[in-house]
Design a protein around this motif. Structure first.
Motif, short mmCIF file in Angstrom:
data_model
loop_
_atom_site.label_atom_id
_atom_site.label_comp_id
_atom_site.label_asym_id
_atom_site.label_seq_id
_atom_site.Cartn_x
_atom_site.Cartn_y
_atom_site.Cartn_z
N GLU A 177 0.81 -1.21 0.00
CA GLU A 177 0.00 0.00 0.00
C GLU A 177 0.85 1.26 0.00
OE1 GLU A 177 -2.76 -0.09 3.16
OE2 GLU A 177 -3.86 -1.84 2.42
N ASP A 178 2.03 1.22 0.62
CA ASP A 178 2.86 2.42 0.69
C ASP A 178 3.85 2.51 -0.47
OD1 ASP A 178 4.36 0.26 1.42
OD2 ASP A 178 5.30 1.22 3.15
N ASP A 179 3.77 1.57 -1.38
CA ASP A 179 4.66 1.57 -2.54
C ASP A 179 4.08 2.47 -3.62
OD1 ASP A 179 6.21 -1.10 -4.53
OD2 ASP A 179 6.29 1.08 -4.71
N LYS A 180 4.83 3.46 -4.04
CA LYS A 180 4.33 4.41 -5.02
C LYS A 180 4.07 3.76 -6.38
CE LYS A 180 6.56 8.42 -2.91
NZ LYS A 180 7.53 9.55 -3.11
N THR A 181 4.70 2.64 -6.63
CA THR A 181 4.52 1.98 -7.92
C THR A 181 3.43 0.91 -7.89
OG1 THR A 181 6.20 0.31 -7.44
CG2 THR A 181 6.93 2.36 -8.51
N SER A 182 2.76 0.76 -6.76
CA SER A 182 1.73 -0.27 -6.66
C SER A 182 0.54 0.08 -7.55
CB SER A 182 1.27 -0.42 -5.21
OG SER A 182 0.63 0.75 -4.77
N LYS A 183 -0.16 -0.96 -7.98
CA LYS A 183 -1.35 -0.79 -8.80
C LYS A 183 -2.43 -1.75 -8.32
CE LYS A 183 0.68 0.79 -13.16
NZ LYS A 183 0.69 0.62 -14.64
N VAL A 184 -3.67 -1.36 -8.59
CA VAL A 184 -4.80 -2.26 -8.37
C VAL A 184 -5.37 -2.60 -9.74
CG1 VAL A 184 -7.06 -2.57 -7.34
CG2 VAL A 184 -5.30 -1.27 -6.11
N ILE A 185 -5.37 -3.88 -10.06
CA ILE A 185 -5.83 -4.33 -11.37
C ILE A 185 -7.06 -5.21 -11.18
CG2 ILE A 185 -5.22 -5.69 -13.42
CD1 ILE A 185 -2.36 -4.82 -13.03
N LEU A 186 -8.05 -5.03 -12.04
CA LEU A 186 -9.25 -5.84 -11.95
C LEU A 186 -9.07 -7.14 -12.71
CD1 LEU A 186 -12.10 -3.21 -12.46
CD2 LEU A 186 -10.97 -3.93 -10.37
N ALA A 187 -9.47 -8.23 -12.07
CA ALA A 187 -9.43 -9.53 -12.72
C ALA A 187 -10.58 -9.65 -13.71
CB ALA A 187 -9.53 -10.64 -11.67
N ARG A 188 -10.50 -10.63 -14.58
CA ARG A 188 -11.57 -10.85 -15.55
C ARG A 188 -12.77 -11.52 -14.88
NH1 ARG A 188 -9.54 -15.97 -19.27
NH2 ARG A 188 -8.35 -17.06 -17.68
N CYS A 189 -13.94 -11.22 -15.39
CA CYS A 189 -15.17 -11.83 -14.85
C CYS A 189 -15.34 -13.26 -15.35
CB CYS A 189 -16.38 -10.98 -15.24
SG CYS A 189 -17.97 -11.66 -14.74
N TYR A 190 -15.14 -13.46 -16.64
CA TYR A 190 -15.31 -14.78 -17.25
C TYR A 190 -13.94 -15.45 -17.37
CZ TYR A 190 -15.96 -18.24 -20.99
OH TYR A 190 -15.96 -19.39 -21.74
N THR A 191 -13.78 -16.63 -16.79
CA THR A 191 -12.47 -17.29 -16.74
C THR A 191 -12.35 -18.45 -17.71
OG1 THR A 191 -13.24 -18.68 -14.90
CG2 THR A 191 -12.08 -16.64 -14.34
N GLY A 192 -13.35 -18.62 -18.59
CA GLY A 192 -13.27 -19.66 -19.60
C GLY A 192 -12.59 -19.16 -20.86
N GLY A 193 -12.74 -19.93 -21.93
CA GLY A 193 -12.11 -19.59 -23.20
C GLY A 193 -13.12 -19.17 -24.24
N TYR A 194 -12.64 -18.88 -25.45
CA TYR A 194 -13.50 -18.40 -26.52
C TYR A 194 -14.45 -19.48 -27.03
CZ TYR A 194 -10.70 -14.17 -26.80
OH TYR A 194 -10.08 -12.98 -26.51
N LEU A 195 -14.16 -20.74 -26.74
CA LEU A 195 -15.06 -21.81 -27.18
C LEU A 195 -16.24 -21.98 -26.23
CD1 LEU A 195 -12.55 -24.49 -28.44
CD2 LEU A 195 -13.94 -22.92 -29.78
N GLY A 196 -16.26 -21.23 -25.15
CA GLY A 196 -17.43 -21.20 -24.28
C GLY A 196 -17.40 -22.20 -23.15
N GLU A 197 -18.25 -21.95 -22.18
CA GLU A 197 -18.44 -22.83 -21.02
C GLU A 197 -19.91 -22.83 -20.65
OE1 GLU A 197 -16.29 -24.75 -19.77
OE2 GLU A 197 -14.43 -23.95 -20.63
N THR A 198 -20.35 -23.91 -20.03
CA THR A 198 -21.74 -24.00 -19.55
C THR A 198 -21.82 -23.99 -18.03
OG1 THR A 198 -21.64 -26.42 -19.68
CG2 THR A 198 -22.49 -25.24 -21.60
N ASP A 199 -20.69 -24.08 -17.36
CA ASP A 199 -20.64 -24.08 -15.91
C ASP A 199 -20.66 -22.64 -15.40
OD1 ASP A 199 -20.06 -24.28 -13.22
OD2 ASP A 199 -18.55 -25.84 -13.48
N ALA A 200 -21.62 -22.32 -14.57
CA ALA A 200 -21.78 -20.94 -14.08
C ALA A 200 -20.61 -20.49 -13.22
CB ALA A 200 -23.08 -20.81 -13.30
#
Length: 574
Positions: free
Chosen positions: A467-490
């Motif tokens: 938190e005290d590091d000036k070079t720190s960043k907060v990055i958002l993770a992706r919502c969908y963790t599957g691939g382009y071929l799709g998933e059916t598991d919620a």
């Protein structure tokens, strides 16, 4: 041939490199989603091979080899006496459960729009540059939208009730054409022609491969719902001629280092299928333009938005990404690569000017160092002594530096063109600042968007550094963790998908796409190109309502709500 197609996956995905065995027993490089079990990865491999083998493009591409470029189908240029019908692009509703995602958005279901007599519309107009320009006696936008609702009701398709694009077509040609409506919206621009990549693609990649992106991606969009061209067409009544293709780069192979055979194959695969923005312009010129110049230059805006794929296509390869980011004096280091990309964009803009484009939009890049691609990376500085957090923070900072250089050179280039062509209007769309505002990283020039939006920047937040590091960043993770071929598991989709920012490692959610359209509408209206932006409180309800619908809360009709009385997008100007 499969090498060509599979190469596309390696450049579009940014996860772990694995091996794929197709049905003939041949091995190919393939990018898998992260955190897959051995059983899951084997099932994934089988699905890839089966879908690719079943693809309608497999045989012709195999015969053509890996040097052919796709040509987009265009309507025959016939007289205005020829009748057209209305095509409504629909898909099955999302009805996800806690265990399973909805499988009904894999491909569009096209319905023929019906007039008040429940008969197909018979449109007449002039075919110009891939647009059907309707005359003053023809149905307006509202009538055609109501015609799509009428067709949905008559079809009695319980789940086919999501409508995106409304196009004109002639059944014998099986070609869809953008509609330029007859009414005067009090704006100087009535047509928008788009060249770009997956951020703007509304189904061209899916139409080419017929394999991906598939559910829970939304009918060919690289998101969980409509993309910004869908939204801005509804907000502004602009006729949208969209030629963007997912995976497209600005320069093609020119900026991609080819250190190994695998990289050469995967590089060739991406650009064989996706091509470049330069090729999109050339296809438009050769196949869609009625004459040698735009038919309505004073009524037409042209947008080019690309460049990210020239950089992140290197990400899956440790050698390529480190050469790009670390060897700054090398011809393959990012200062020279960025210069090559921006020079390529300038050449393409000049080619549009040669077609008599008088209103030109240019989009810059959101900060690549703040995208989930950083969290998913497993290659950059992998052999170093740095911790995973330190390694990813270095990657994030260098991608941010690259983005800033790209945007700086792009702005300077647009400024030079403004000075050179005083009779042409140029607009720079600042996507970088918009995304910084969404992520709470800037001074909020888009205050009204911040006021009426509700982005979730907490659930998927991943801090890098102390938190005290000036070079720190907060990055958002992706919502969908599957691939382009799709998933059916919620479980592959995050809990707050309605307000999440990033759908996958590089693409925003449909909620963000809606606000991109709003910001772009505001930018164009500031120059009197388009009508005023509708009341922002109504826009906020509209963007949020569609995101809620796509999460399964309601039914969607013509990108708004269920009833015919409320089917149109917001219309009350500020």
């Amino acid at each position: 041939m499969l090498n060509c197609l599979l190469g596309l996956y390696g450049n579009l995905e940014t996860d772990k490199i694995g091996k794929l065995s197709d049905v003939n027993g041949m091995d190919y490089s393939k990018t898998f989603p992260v955190a897959m079990t051995i059983t899951a990865s084997l099932l994934y491999q089988t699905r890839v091979a089966r879908l690719l083998k079943a693809s309608a493009f497999t045989l012709p591409l195999a015969l053509a080899g890996c040097t052919q470029l796709f040509s987009e189908p265009a309507p025959e240029k016939v007289s205005s006496t020829e009748n057209w019908q209305v095509h409504c692009e629909t898909a099955s509703s999302h009805r996800p459960t806690s265990e399973k995602l909805n499988e009904g958005v894999k491909k569009p279901l096209w319905l023929v729009g019906l007039d008040t007599n429940n008969q197909p519309f018979e449109l007449r107009g002039d075919l110009e540059d891939g647009f059907l320009h309707l005359g003053p006696t023809q149905p307006n936008a509202q009538a055609l939208r109501m015609g799509c609702i009428r067709a949905l009701t008559k079809a009695s398709r319980e789940k086919a009730n999501e409508v995106a694009r409304i196009m004109a077509f002639r059944p014998e040609e099986k070609i869809n054409v953008a509609i330029q409506y007859p009414e005067d919206q009090g704006a100087s621009i009535s047509r928008l022609i788009i060249f770009g990549d997956s951020l703007s693609d509304t189904g061209k990649m899916k139409a080419r491969l017929r394999v991906f992106p598939t559910a829970p991606y939304w009918i060919g969009r690289f998101s969980n719902g409509p993309a910004w061209p869908d939204y801005i067409g509804s907000l502004s009544y602009l006729a949208i001629g969209n030629h963007a293709v997912g995976g497209a780069s600005v320069t093609g192979k020119e900026t991609i280092p080819k250190v190994t055979l695998k990289q050469r194959v995967m590089d060739g695969g991406q650009f064989f299928v996706s091509g470049t923005t330069a090729q999109q312009i050339e296809v438009f010129k050769e196949s869609f333009m009625t004459e040698d110049y735009l038919s309505q230059p004073e009524k037409t805006a042209v947008m080019i938005w690309g460049g990210a794929n020239d950089y992140i296509a290197k990400e899956p390869f440790s050698g390529a990404i480190e050469t790009l980011l670390d060897r700054l004096d090398s011809p393959e280091g990012y200062p020279k690569v960025v210069s090559t990309v921006v020079n390529g964009l300038e050449k393409q803009i000049r080619s549009l000017i040669a077609l008599d484009a008088r209103h030109i939009l240019v989009g810059n890049l959101p900060d690549l160092g703040l995208s989930p691609i950083v969290l998913e990376n497993t290659t950059y500085a992998a052999e170093s002594s740095f911790s995973e957090t330190e390694r990813r923070l270095m990657l994030a900072n260098k991608l941010s530096d690259l983005t800033h250089l790209h945007n700086q050179l792009l702005a300077e280039m647009v400024s030079r063109l403004e000075d050179e062509y005083s009779d042409i209007s140029f607009l720079l769309f600042d996507a970088h600042t918009l995304f910084d505002d969404i992520l709470n990283y800037d001074r909020y020039p888009h205050f009204d968007i911040k006021q009426y939006s509700d982005f979730d920047i907490t659930e998927l937040a991943r801090p890098l550094g102390s938190e005290d590091d000036k070079t720190s960043k907060v990055i958002l993770a992706r919502c969908y963790t599957g691939g382009y071929l799709g998933e059916t598991d919620a479980s592959f989709v995050c809990n707050d998908v309605e307000r999440a920012v990033f759908w996958d490692v590089v693409h925003p959610t449909t909620y963000v796409h809606c606000w991109i359209a709003v910001a772009l509408q505001q930018r164009m209206n500031a120059e009197n190109w388009t009508r005023k932006t509708p009341n922002m409180s109504e826009v906020g309800e509209w963007c949020g309502g569609i995101a809620d619908i796509l999460a399964g809360h309601e039914e969607l009709r013509v990108m708004h709500y269920t009833t015919a009385e409320n089917a149109m997008p917001p219309d009350t100007a500020n």
